[in-house]
Design a protein around this motif. Structure first.
Motif, PDB file in Angstrom:
ATOM      1  N   TYR A  17      16.625 -89.381 -95.375  1.00 43.76           N
ATOM      2  CA  TYR A  17      16.129 -88.809 -96.632  1.00 43.76           C
ATOM      3  C   TYR A  17      15.463 -87.455 -96.384  1.00 43.76           C
ATOM      4  O   TYR A  17      15.701 -86.483 -97.110  1.00 43.76           O
ATOM      5  CB  TYR A  17      15.142 -89.772 -97.291  1.00 43.76           C
ATOM      6  CG  TYR A  17      14.508 -89.222 -98.544  1.00 43.76           C
ATOM      7  CD1 TYR A  17      15.079 -89.424 -99.793  1.00 43.76           C
ATOM      8  CD2 TYR A  17      13.330 -88.458 -98.488  1.00 43.76           C
ATOM      9  CE1 TYR A  17      14.512 -88.901-100.946  1.00 43.76           C
ATOM     10  CE2 TYR A  17      12.756 -87.935 -99.626  1.00 43.76           C
ATOM     11  CZ  TYR A  17      13.349 -88.147-100.849  1.00 43.76           C
ATOM     12  OH  TYR A  17      12.789 -87.604-101.982  1.00 43.76           O
ATOM     13  N   LEU A  18      14.628 -87.397 -95.356  1.00 42.99           N
ATOM     14  CA  LEU A  18      13.905 -86.153 -95.080  1.00 42.99           C
ATOM     15  C   LEU A  18      14.852 -84.999 -94.776  1.00 42.99           C
ATOM     16  O   LEU A  18      14.607 -83.870 -95.189  1.00 42.99           O
ATOM     17  CB  LEU A  18      12.938 -86.373 -93.910  1.00 42.99           C
ATOM     18  CG  LEU A  18      11.761 -87.322 -94.171  1.00 42.99           C
ATOM     19  CD1 LEU A  18      10.965 -87.554 -92.899  1.00 42.99           C
ATOM     20  CD2 LEU A  18      10.850 -86.762 -95.268  1.00 42.99           C
ATOM     21  N   GLN A  19      15.948 -85.288 -94.064  1.00 45.04           N
ATOM     22  CA  GLN A  19      16.859 -84.211 -93.687  1.00 45.04           C
ATOM     23  C   GLN A  19      17.922 -83.940 -94.746  1.00 45.04           C
ATOM     24  O   GLN A  19      18.204 -82.771 -95.053  1.00 45.04           O
ATOM     25  CB  GLN A  19      17.539 -84.562 -92.357  1.00 45.04           C
ATOM     26  CG  GLN A  19      16.578 -84.617 -91.182  1.00 45.04           C
ATOM     27  CD  GLN A  19      17.281 -84.868 -89.872  1.00 45.04           C
ATOM     28  OE1 GLN A  19      17.951 -84.004 -89.316  1.00 45.04           O
ATOM     29  NE2 GLN A  19      17.140 -86.085 -89.349  1.00 45.04           N
ATOM     30  N   MET A  20      18.535 -84.971 -95.291  1.00 44.95           N
ATOM     31  CA  MET A  20      19.681 -84.800 -96.178  1.00 44.95           C
ATOM     32  C   MET A  20      19.310 -84.650 -97.648  1.00 44.95           C
ATOM     33  O   MET A  20      20.036 -84.015 -98.411  1.00 44.95           O
ATOM     34  CB  MET A  20      20.637 -85.998 -96.022  1.00 44.95           C
ATOM     35  CG  MET A  20      21.109 -86.218 -94.611  1.00 44.95           C
ATOM     36  SD  MET A  20      22.023 -84.796 -93.944  1.00 44.95           S
ATOM     37  CE  MET A  20      22.328 -85.358 -92.277  1.00 44.95           C
ATOM     38  N   VAL A  21      18.191 -85.251 -98.053  1.00 45.10           N
ATOM     39  CA  VAL A  21      17.777 -85.167 -99.456  1.00 45.10           C
ATOM     40  C   VAL A  21      16.673 -84.137 -99.629  1.00 45.10           C
ATOM     41  O   VAL A  21      16.777 -83.236-100.479  1.00 45.10           O
ATOM     42  CB  VAL A  21      17.321 -86.539 -99.982  1.00 45.10           C
ATOM     43  CG1 VAL A  21      16.866 -86.431-101.446  1.00 45.10           C
ATOM     44  CG2 VAL A  21      18.447 -87.563 -99.858  1.00 45.10           C
ATOM     45  N   ALA A  22      15.609 -84.230 -98.821  1.00 42.36           N
ATOM     46  CA  ALA A  22      14.523 -83.252 -98.907  1.00 42.36           C
ATOM     47  C   ALA A  22      14.910 -81.920 -98.270  1.00 42.36           C
ATOM     48  O   ALA A  22      14.258 -80.908 -98.528  1.00 42.36           O
ATOM     49  CB  ALA A  22      13.266 -83.803 -98.247  1.00 42.36           C
ATOM     50  N   GLY A  23      15.948 -81.900 -97.417  1.00 38.14           N
ATOM     51  CA  GLY A  23      16.452 -80.656 -96.845  1.00 38.14           C
ATOM     52  C   GLY A  23      15.635 -80.091 -95.705  1.00 38.14           C
ATOM     53  O   GLY A  23      15.658 -78.878 -95.464  1.00 38.14           O
ATOM     54  N   LEU A  24      14.922 -80.941 -94.946  1.00 36.84           N
ATOM     55  CA  LEU A  24      14.111 -80.459 -93.832  1.00 36.84           C
ATOM     56  C   LEU A  24      14.971 -80.264 -92.585  1.00 36.84           C
ATOM     57  O   LEU A  24      15.974 -80.952 -92.385  1.00 36.84           O
ATOM     58  CB  LEU A  24      12.992 -81.449 -93.524  1.00 36.84           C
ATOM     59  CG  LEU A  24      12.012 -81.790 -94.670  1.00 36.84           C
ATOM     60  CD1 LEU A  24      10.924 -82.700 -94.142  1.00 36.84           C
ATOM     61  CD2 LEU A  24      11.420 -80.528 -95.272  1.00 36.84           C
ATOM     62  N   SER A  25      14.549 -79.328 -91.736  1.00 35.04           N
ATOM     63  CA  SER A  25      15.195 -79.144 -90.443  1.00 35.04           C
ATOM     64  C   SER A  25      14.764 -80.279 -89.506  1.00 35.04           C
ATOM     65  O   SER A  25      13.792 -80.990 -89.800  1.00 35.04           O
ATOM     66  CB  SER A  25      14.789 -77.808 -89.842  1.00 35.04           C
ATOM     67  OG  SER A  25      13.409 -77.814 -89.487  1.00 35.04           O
ATOM     68  N   PRO A  26      15.447 -80.466 -88.362  1.00 36.09           N
ATOM     69  CA  PRO A  26      15.014 -81.512 -87.421  1.00 36.09           C
ATOM     70  C   PRO A  26      13.555 -81.370 -86.987  1.00 36.09           C
ATOM     71  O   PRO A  26      12.831 -82.372 -86.889  1.00 36.09           O
ATOM     72  CB  PRO A  26      15.977 -81.335 -86.241  1.00 36.09           C
ATOM     73  CG  PRO A  26      17.218 -80.780 -86.858  1.00 36.09           C
ATOM     74  CD  PRO A  26      16.737 -79.873 -87.959  1.00 36.09           C
ATOM     75  N   LEU A  27      13.111 -80.142 -86.707  1.00 39.98           N
ATOM     76  CA  LEU A  27      11.723 -79.938 -86.307  1.00 39.98           C
ATOM     77  C   LEU A  27      10.773 -80.269 -87.456  1.00 39.98           C
ATOM     78  O   LEU A  27       9.736 -80.917 -87.262  1.00 39.98           O
ATOM     79  CB  LEU A  27      11.500 -78.504 -85.841  1.00 39.98           C
ATOM     80  CG  LEU A  27      10.068 -78.152 -85.405  1.00 39.98           C
ATOM     81  CD1 LEU A  27       9.622 -79.056 -84.258  1.00 39.98           C
ATOM     82  CD2 LEU A  27       9.972 -76.679 -84.999  1.00 39.98           C
TER      83      LEU A  27
END
Length: 529
Positions: free
Chosen positions: A297-307
């Protein structure tokens, strides 16, 4: 067994034992760190040694695969031949395998070195836990020691993405595996000086058939869980899981007939042991399954980078560490079962918050929810481990520690496999109902494939696909969170009703409580290595 009120209180640990705890915390921190840094290194090593898809799968999986399959065997060997001896040998092997991994020049070499890391890692965990059991005889001190040990394990998982990411920016991919070498050297130097040796004075003979059955059943089950998590329900994972279960039944029947069983069935007749074991496994089941979706969710929905995802996960890591460290403090005012119940109630609230996460603006609620549920689950893991080991005879501490670790590995694996399959099914159904058939067939596999596909499509259609995929994935997170809320609530009620109580719990049990651990006063054997 009833507790003798006239018996002398157990000896309290001193400076030497607490210093030794710091040495034992090193393997816990480094094994969890070593598990997380590989995922960061995969893109870098792929460009360097060019593994095939199947080779990459084995590079990633074989480490945890062998650890889960060999833990109980390693714990039993420690009971028989000496826990300090096994720990030192495992540390030497782990350090050498880390160097071999760091300087691997081919995919085959990396697979072999990762396998050696798994074999060595399987010796470190049960040896460390059983030595804690034998060094800290006072119940309150032992609870603190196990909580510190669990906290170090959680810290290692939190530091992995941050330390590993920093090293990958300045060094080659193999450098992340050298982090464990100085710590293992320190353990090799200080371990023989600070750690006493313990072993079972009457271990009996090892039954080779039992060893084969146990290892085969565990490896088959773990592999089935991994296939189920990666590919969903199918003939292969179901067959593997049924085969693993059948072999486990054969193993259990054989143990009942042996004079010196590899795994003593009598352990499971102790209610404190069994309740704690099941509770820990189920707690880790819901935690791992939910966080599998939270990370996506954090990466694919919220759009955050890995870091940025790693930084957003810090409240969860901090919550877990705080929950583990505060659990023994709470024992001053309430019994272990009530501390666990209070923590699980907090986790229920955290999962309930997770059900309210929306597609837009869900970052802060996710961070709050993960912090709460990790804080709530940590006392169950820390105190549950203490209860299990305290409820068993001291000479079986290695085997019991290994059972605890194996249960945790299986709980983590089943959480990802089962809840992952449920959430993926919800996601695919939602996407199929929302998008045109031609687009849905390409975007409904995973949220990752949908994001990738959206980037290939014309702007308007790509935005439509991405929005639909994110909404569908948020729905899948909602469904998984509802399941986790209900399951965690059931665990909390079970603990509140059964009230498992380790020997020497800080508060006297109720008159009706029949779940006290054994009150034997046998002193563990101490021998020189």
């Amino acid at each position: 067994m009833t507790h003798d009120p006239t018996a002398a209180p157990p000896a309290r640990a001193g400076r030497r034992e607490w210093t030794a705890l710091g040495v034992l915390a090193l393997p816990a921190l480094l094994i969890s760190l070593d598990t997380t840094v590989l995922h960061l290194a995969v893109p870098h090593l792929s460009g360097s040694i060019d593994p095939s898809g199947l080779q990459l799968l084995w590079i990633v999986d074989i480490y945890s695969f062998l650890i889960a399959g060999l833990l109980i065997i390693a714990g039993t060997l420690g009971d028989r031949f000496g826990r300090r001896r096994l720990l030192v040998a495992g540390a030497a092997g782990f350090g050498l395998a880390s160097v071999l991994t760091a300087f691997s020049t081919s995919a085959e070499m990396l697979i072999v070195s990762r396998a050696l890391l798994g074999i060595a890692g399987a010796t470190l965990m049960p040896s460390s836990m059983s030595l804690i059991r034998n060094m800290f005889l006072d119940a309150r001190q032992r609870s603190v020691a196990f909580s510190v040990w669990i906290a170090c394990f959680l810290v290692g998982g939190a530091l992995g993405p941050l330390v590993g990411g920093a090293m990958l920016e300045h060094f080659w991919w193999g450098s992340v595996f050298l982090l464990s070498v100085p710590a293992m050297v320190l353990l090799l130097i200080l371990g023989p000086v600070l750690l006493p040796e313990y072993r079972d004075p009457n271990p009996g003979r090892i039954d080779p058939a039992s060893v084969l059955l146990l290892v085969t059943s565990l490896l088959t089950t773990v592999y089935g869980l991994k296939v189920l998590a990666g590919e969903g329900f199918g003939v292969l994972p179901v067959t593997l899981l049924l085969a693993g279960l059948a072999l486990a039944v054969v193993f259990a029947v054989r143990q009942r007939r042996l004079t010196h069983p590899l795994l003593d069935p009598a352990l499971f007749r102790e209610r404190t042991f069994t309740v704690s074991l099941v509770t820990m496994g189920v707690a880790l089941f819901v935690m791992s399954g939910s966080q599998f979706f939270v990370a996506q969710y954090l990466q694919m929905v919220a759009g955050l980078s890995p870091l940025e995802t790693g930084l957003a996960s810090l409240p969860g890591s901090v919550g877990g560490v705080m929950g583990a460290l505060l659990a023994p403090v709470a024992l001053r005012w309430m019994r272990s079962a009530y501390v666990m119940t209070a923590g699980l109630t907090m986790a229920v609230i955290g999962f309930a918050v997770l059900t309210q996460v929306e597609t837009e603006g869900g970052l802060v609620p996710v961070m709050i929810a993960v912090g709460m549920l990790n804080f709530g689950v940590a006392p169950t893991i820390a105190l549950g481990t203490d209860m299990m080991i305290a409820s068993a005879p001291p000479e079986k501490a290695g085997a019991v520690s290994a059972i605890s670790e194996t249960c945790q590995e299986l709980g983590l694996g089943m959480g990802v496999a089962i809840l992952g399959s449920v959430g993926t099914a919800v996601y695919r159904a939602e996407v199929a109902d929302t998008l045109p058939a031609g687009v849905a067939s390409r975007a409904q596999d995973t949220i990752g494939s949908a994001v990738d596909e959206a980037g290939r499509l014309p702007d308007e259609l790509g935005t439509t696909v991405l929005t639909a995929a994110r909404e569908a994935f948020t729905d899948s997170l909602f469904n998984v969170s509802v399941i986790c809320t209900v399951v965690t609530l059931l665990i909390a009620v079970t603990i509140a009703v059964l009230r498992p109580t380790p020997e020497g719990d800080g508060h006297a049990p109720d008159d009706a409580d029949e779940l006290n651990g054994p009150g034997g006063t046998e002193v563990p054997s101490r021998t020189s290595s």
